[in-house]
Design an enzyme around this catalytic site. Structure first.
Site, PDB file in Angstrom:
ATOM      1  N   ARG A  78       0.564 -10.773  -8.149  1.00  0.00           N
ATOM      2  CA  ARG A  78       0.146 -11.748  -6.899  1.00  0.00           C
ATOM      3  C   ARG A  78       1.566 -12.552  -6.373  1.00  0.00           C
ATOM      4  O   ARG A  78       1.761 -13.347  -7.292  1.00  0.00           O
ATOM      5  CB  ARG A  78      -0.925 -12.515  -7.383  1.00  0.00           C
ATOM      6  CG  ARG A  78      -1.350 -13.407  -6.224  1.00  0.00           C
ATOM      7  CD  ARG A  78      -2.397 -14.234  -6.596  1.00  0.00           C
ATOM      8  NE  ARG A  78      -2.568 -15.328  -5.422  1.00  0.00           N
ATOM      9  CZ  ARG A  78      -2.717 -16.738  -5.513  1.00  0.00           C
ATOM     10  NH1 ARG A  78      -2.988 -17.130  -6.784  1.00  0.00           N
ATOM     11  NH2 ARG A  78      -2.376 -17.423  -4.759  1.00  0.00           N
ATOM     12  N   HIS A 124       1.018 -20.024   0.757  1.00  0.00           N
ATOM     13  CA  HIS A 124       0.723 -20.867  -0.449  1.00  0.00           C
ATOM     14  C   HIS A 124       1.586 -22.050  -0.330  1.00  0.00           C
ATOM     15  O   HIS A 124       2.486 -22.589  -0.780  1.00  0.00           O
ATOM     16  CB  HIS A 124       1.333 -20.098  -1.673  1.00  0.00           C
ATOM     17  CG  HIS A 124       0.880 -20.791  -2.912  1.00  0.00           C
ATOM     18  ND1 HIS A 124       0.178 -19.808  -3.912  1.00  0.00           N
ATOM     19  CD2 HIS A 124       0.959 -21.893  -3.556  1.00  0.00           C
ATOM     20  CE1 HIS A 124      -0.003 -20.555  -4.707  1.00  0.00           C
ATOM     21  NE2 HIS A 124       0.304 -21.865  -4.786  1.00  0.00           N
ATOM     22  N   GLU A 171      -5.824 -22.339  -1.949  1.00  0.00           N
ATOM     23  CA  GLU A 171      -6.193 -23.713  -2.348  1.00  0.00           C
ATOM     24  C   GLU A 171      -5.974 -24.570  -1.210  1.00  0.00           C
ATOM     25  O   GLU A 171      -5.351 -25.777  -1.220  1.00  0.00           O
ATOM     26  CB  GLU A 171      -5.512 -24.154  -3.621  1.00  0.00           C
ATOM     27  CG  GLU A 171      -5.646 -23.397  -4.848  1.00  0.00           C
ATOM     28  CD  GLU A 171      -5.150 -23.836  -6.060  1.00  0.00           C
ATOM     29  OE1 GLU A 171      -4.179 -24.820  -5.967  1.00  0.00           O
ATOM     30  OE2 GLU A 171      -5.480 -23.362  -6.975  1.00  0.00           O
ATOM     31  N   ASN A 318      -9.300 -19.816  -8.285  1.00  0.00           N
ATOM     32  CA  ASN A 318      -8.248 -20.475  -9.001  1.00  0.00           C
ATOM     33  C   ASN A 318      -8.790 -21.637  -9.889  1.00  0.00           C
ATOM     34  O   ASN A 318      -9.460 -22.452  -9.412  1.00  0.00           O
ATOM     35  CB  ASN A 318      -6.984 -21.000  -8.233  1.00  0.00           C
ATOM     36  CG  ASN A 318      -5.991 -20.112  -7.494  1.00  0.00           C
ATOM     37  OD1 ASN A 318      -6.262 -18.751  -7.674  1.00  0.00           O
ATOM     38  ND2 ASN A 318      -5.172 -20.648  -6.555  1.00  0.00           N
ATOM     39  N   TYR A 320      -8.842 -23.744 -13.584  1.00  0.00           N
ATOM     40  CA  TYR A 320      -7.949 -24.073 -14.829  1.00  0.00           C
ATOM     41  C   TYR A 320      -8.698 -24.943 -16.182  1.00  0.00           C
ATOM     42  O   TYR A 320      -8.019 -24.884 -17.255  1.00  0.00           O
ATOM     43  CB  TYR A 320      -6.661 -25.069 -14.271  1.00  0.00           C
ATOM     44  CG  TYR A 320      -5.638 -24.012 -13.716  1.00  0.00           C
ATOM     45  CD1 TYR A 320      -5.793 -23.765 -12.298  1.00  0.00           C
ATOM     46  CD2 TYR A 320      -4.449 -23.828 -14.252  1.00  0.00           C
ATOM     47  CE1 TYR A 320      -4.916 -23.226 -11.739  1.00  0.00           C
ATOM     48  CE2 TYR A 320      -3.459 -22.928 -13.780  1.00  0.00           C
ATOM     49  CZ  TYR A 320      -3.521 -22.746 -12.543  1.00  0.00           C
ATOM     50  OH  TYR A 320      -2.707 -22.024 -11.674  1.00  0.00           O
ATOM     51  N   GLU A 384      -5.877 -17.150 -10.262  1.00  0.00           N
ATOM     52  CA  GLU A 384      -5.239 -18.208 -11.034  1.00  0.00           C
ATOM     53  C   GLU A 384      -5.944 -18.485 -12.033  1.00  0.00           C
ATOM     54  O   GLU A 384      -7.115 -19.210 -12.166  1.00  0.00           O
ATOM     55  CB  GLU A 384      -4.680 -19.141 -10.284  1.00  0.00           C
ATOM     56  CG  GLU A 384      -3.431 -18.973  -9.343  1.00  0.00           C
ATOM     57  CD  GLU A 384      -2.900 -20.258  -8.635  1.00  0.00           C
ATOM     58  OE1 GLU A 384      -2.792 -21.375  -9.300  1.00  0.00           O
ATOM     59  OE2 GLU A 384      -2.280 -20.187  -7.510  1.00  0.00           O
TER      60      GLU A 384
HETATM   61  C1  GBH Z   1      -2.445 -24.239  -8.828  1.00  0.00           C
HETATM   62  O1  GBH Z   1      -3.281 -25.043  -8.352  1.00  0.00           O
HETATM   63  C2  GBH Z   1      -1.500 -23.932  -7.550  1.00  0.00           C
HETATM   64  O2  GBH Z   1      -2.193 -23.052  -6.869  1.00  0.00           O
HETATM   65  C3  GBH Z   1      -0.132 -23.388  -8.276  1.00  0.00           C
HETATM   66  O3  GBH Z   1       0.880 -23.337  -6.968  1.00  0.00           O
HETATM   67  C4  GBH Z   1       0.394 -24.287  -9.180  1.00  0.00           C
HETATM   68  O4  GBH Z   1       1.598 -23.846  -9.602  1.00  0.00           O
HETATM   69  C5  GBH Z   1      -0.673 -24.142 -10.661  1.00  0.00           C
HETATM   70  O5  GBH Z   1      -1.825 -24.825  -9.866  1.00  0.00           O
HETATM   71  C6  GBH Z   1      -0.319 -25.033 -11.498  1.00  0.00           C
HETATM   72  O6  GBH Z   1      -0.399 -26.344 -11.146  1.00  0.00           O
HETATM   73  O7  GBH Z   1      -4.682 -35.141 -10.386  1.00  0.00           O
HETATM   74  O8  GBH Z   1      -5.189 -35.313  -7.905  1.00  0.00           O
HETATM   75  O9  GBH Z   1      -2.938 -34.608  -8.457  1.00  0.00           O
HETATM   76  C7  GBH Z   1      -4.335 -25.656  -9.237  1.00  0.00           C
HETATM   77  C8  GBH Z   1      -5.169 -26.721  -8.676  1.00  0.00           C
HETATM   78  C9  GBH Z   1      -5.375 -28.864  -7.801  1.00  0.00           C
HETATM   79  C10 GBH Z   1      -4.744 -28.499 -10.080  1.00  0.00           C
HETATM   80  C11 GBH Z   1      -4.895 -30.269  -8.148  1.00  0.00           C
HETATM   81  C12 GBH Z   1      -4.145 -29.718 -10.043  1.00  0.00           C
HETATM   82  C13 GBH Z   1      -4.038 -32.096  -9.249  1.00  0.00           C
HETATM   83  C14 GBH Z   1      -5.309 -32.890  -8.903  1.00  0.00           C
HETATM   84  N1  GBH Z   1      -4.756 -27.920  -8.690  1.00  0.00           N
HETATM   85  N2  GBH Z   1      -4.910 -30.697  -9.422  1.00  0.00           N
HETATM   86  S1  GBH Z   1      -4.417 -34.763  -8.766  1.00  0.00           S
END
Ligand code: GBH
Length: 549
Positions: A78, A124, A171, A318, A320, A384
């Site tokens: 991807r 992206h 996202e 996606n 985590y 993801e």
């Molecule tokens: C992904 O987002 C991205 O698609 C990717 O590019 C990135 O490298 C990867 O995560 C790792 O971070 O605490 O308010 O700042 C994941 C979704 C949404 C997770 C925002 C982190 C932070 C919210 N992200 N979140 S805040």
């Protein structure tokens, strides 16, 4: 020994990246700037002052990266296309850059030559700066919807004969909220004047979210109307959303968890407007959203709804982590719900990652998969999932590649994935760990490493981490054998799979008990030796087993 539960037929697995996070070569071959180019260079926007000028140098090292993927034996990759490489100024009347198209075209060819299916993200987060300057980017509905659709068309035309999986936008919540609400991501707009010179956090995120849904939907309509019948691909959007658990058993916190989830991916997307698939699948914004946002909430016209509804072939996920949710808090973007990882008894939900927002809690992944499946009854593509080991950036490479917290994370998520498929009957079609490489981690700069491959940013050498080995072995063992046989045939026969000279053992088979590559030729001796010893050991065991049988 073959595991009793396997992945379904035709399951897709591989690793993921995004253009701006890896490509570098910002001024090469006619590329125009994206909104992240200058933004990252403004003081204080990235933790370490890092920017995307070089990143992992993957625009130059593309063959090496594909050789690395091939050596891992992945079935898919991807990656995202840089809009401003293809159309440097971005717009539908702006010149198209043939060199940009050629790059992605030969990239796709090389992947296919190694039997690796391209899984392509159109957007992206790297909007062409030209469009931000010209009309405010995502804030301008009429322009951005047409320009995005035009860009998508160019990509379908150029690559669609070989690409079977498309993601329109990665996202949207991040573009809307982090880019136009909190102002921590490009284009850096918010109401906070200590942080951003322009913007309005109370209205712009919702407007942007609305326009992103429309742009996505129009690109999908175009694909379905003009390309799908001949190109036969799948197209959809991918959303960020994490599982939510109540902090404790009080009714208000049970409700808060449900709210957080609803805001993230469900019923009441007033906070995570765009992260919700409700408009896309169910064809309405929930009444609750209007109730909370009032006249700040943009609406679709009848005609727009007809394009938006049903505009994804699948649920792109996606995810985590899991958040413990408590009622209260002032943060509209978080649905006025407080998040924590600390349980009432003081214990932690799971192992802490390098970034504050991420802990390891695999059961949440399984529950989320079940929730989404029950809600939308759409096939799920996990696009993801990953973990950043705390302090990894401060470790020498020899230590960093022993990424046991990341392995633990993936042990949990792969088991959750398998149980969701085989025990819970959830229809899951893909899994892409984030990320193939350590890379430019947006506002974190290079301080946070998500790779299953370590990158030495001084030398651009790649070193597989132990987690890569775990994942490759796991997926190889759990692949359905017919699928594996079919996909193995797609691989280029030659042992000299790539012209790459920098990855050692670039042509090893996908079987995890053979050697994995180790950065560059000279590699890290320690790592190389470790793979070697393991391979010998595995062969020894295999020989004994064969003898016993
Ligand atoms: C992904 O987002 C991205 O698609 C990717 O590019 C990135 O490298 C990867 O995560 C790792 O971070 O605490 O308010 O700042 C994941 C979704 C949404 C997770 C925002 C982190 C932070 C919210 N992200 N979140 S805040």
């Amino acid at each position: 020994m073959s595991p009793s539960h396997k992945l379904p037929k035709d399951f897709i697995w591989g690793f993921a990246t995004a253009a701006f996070q890896i490509e570098g070569s910002a001024n090469v071959d006619g590329r125009g700037k994206s909104i992240w180019d200058d933004f990252a260079k403004l003081p204080g926007k990235t933790l370490d002052g890092g920017n995307g000028d070089v990143a992992t140098d993957s625009y130059r090292l593309w063959k090496e990266d594909i050789a690395l993927l091939a050596s891992y034996g992945v079935r898919s990759y991807r990656f995202s296309i840089s809009w401003s490489r293809v159309i440097p100024l971005g717009g539908r009347n702006d010149p198209v850059n043939q060199a940009g198209i050629d790059f992605y075209s030969k990239f796709v060819d090389e992947l296919l030559a190694h039997g690796i299916q391209p899984f392509v993200t159109l957007y992206h987060w790297d909007l062409p700066q030209g469009l931000q300057d010209r009309y405010g980017g995502w804030l301008n509905k009429d322009e951005i919807v047409k320009d995005f659709t035009n860009y998508a068309k160019i990509c379908f035309e150029a690559l669609g004969d070989r690409v079977e999986h498309w993601l329109t936008i990665n996202e949207p919540w991040c573009c809307a909220i982090l880019g136009h609400g909190r102002g921590v991501f490009a284009p850096g707009r918010s109401s906070d004047r200590s942080r951003n010179p322009e913007g309005d956090s109370s209205t712009e995120p919702w407007i942007v979210a609305h326009h992103i849904i429309l742009a996505h939907a129009h690109a999908v309509k175009l694909y379905r109307d003009e390309y799908k019948s001949t190109q036969k691909g799948q197209i959809g959007i991918t959303l960020n959303g994490d599982w939510a658990l109540p902090y404790d058993n009080t009714p208000e916190n049970i409700a808060a968890a449900q709210h957080a989830l609803d805001f993230a991916i469900g019923e009441y997307p007033f906070s995570y407007a765009l992260a919700s698939l409700d408009p896309v699948y169910l064809g309405f914004y929930p009444p609750y959203m209007r109730e909370v946002l009032g006249d700040r909430m943009p609406d679709f016209t009848e005609e727009e709804w007809s394009v938006v509804k049903g505009s994804s072939d699948f649920y792109g996920m996606n995810t985590y982590t899991t958040n413990l949710c408590r009622a209260g808090g002032e943060d509209e973007f978080q649905g006025n719900v407080d998040y924590t990882f600390t349980r009432p008894d003081g214990s932690q939900l799971g192992a802490q990652a390098h970034c504050a927002w991420l802990q390891d809690y695999p059961d949440g992944f399984r529950q989320l998969l079940n929730y989404i499946w029950k809600r939308y009854k759409m096939p799920i593509y996990v696009t993801e999932n990953g973990f950043a080991v705390k302090g990894e950036n401060d470790m020498p490479v020899e230590e960093a590649v022993k990424d046991y917290d990341r392995i633990h994370y993936f042990q949990g998520t792969t088991k959750a994935l398998l149980d969701a498929i085989n025990v819970d009957d959830v229809d899951i079609r893909s899994y892409f760990p984030w990320s193939l490489l350590d890379n430019f981690e947006w506002a974190d700069g290079y301080t946070t490493r998500f790779g299953i491959t370590y990158v030495d940013y001084e030398t651009q050498k790649r070193y597989p981490k132990e987690s890569a080995r775990f994942l490759v072995k796991w997926f190889t063992e759990h692949e359905d054998s017919e699928t594996a046989a079919r996909l193995d045939k797609l691989k280029r026969k030659t042992t000299n799979a790539s012209s790459s000279t920098t990855i050692a053992n670039g042509s090893v088979s996908s079987k995890a008990d053979t050697k994995l590559p180790c950065g560059h030729e000279e590699g890290s001796p320690a790592t190389q030796q470790r793979w070697g010893i393991r391979a010998t050991f595995m062969k020894f065991i295999a020989a004994i087993l064969a003898f016993i049988r």
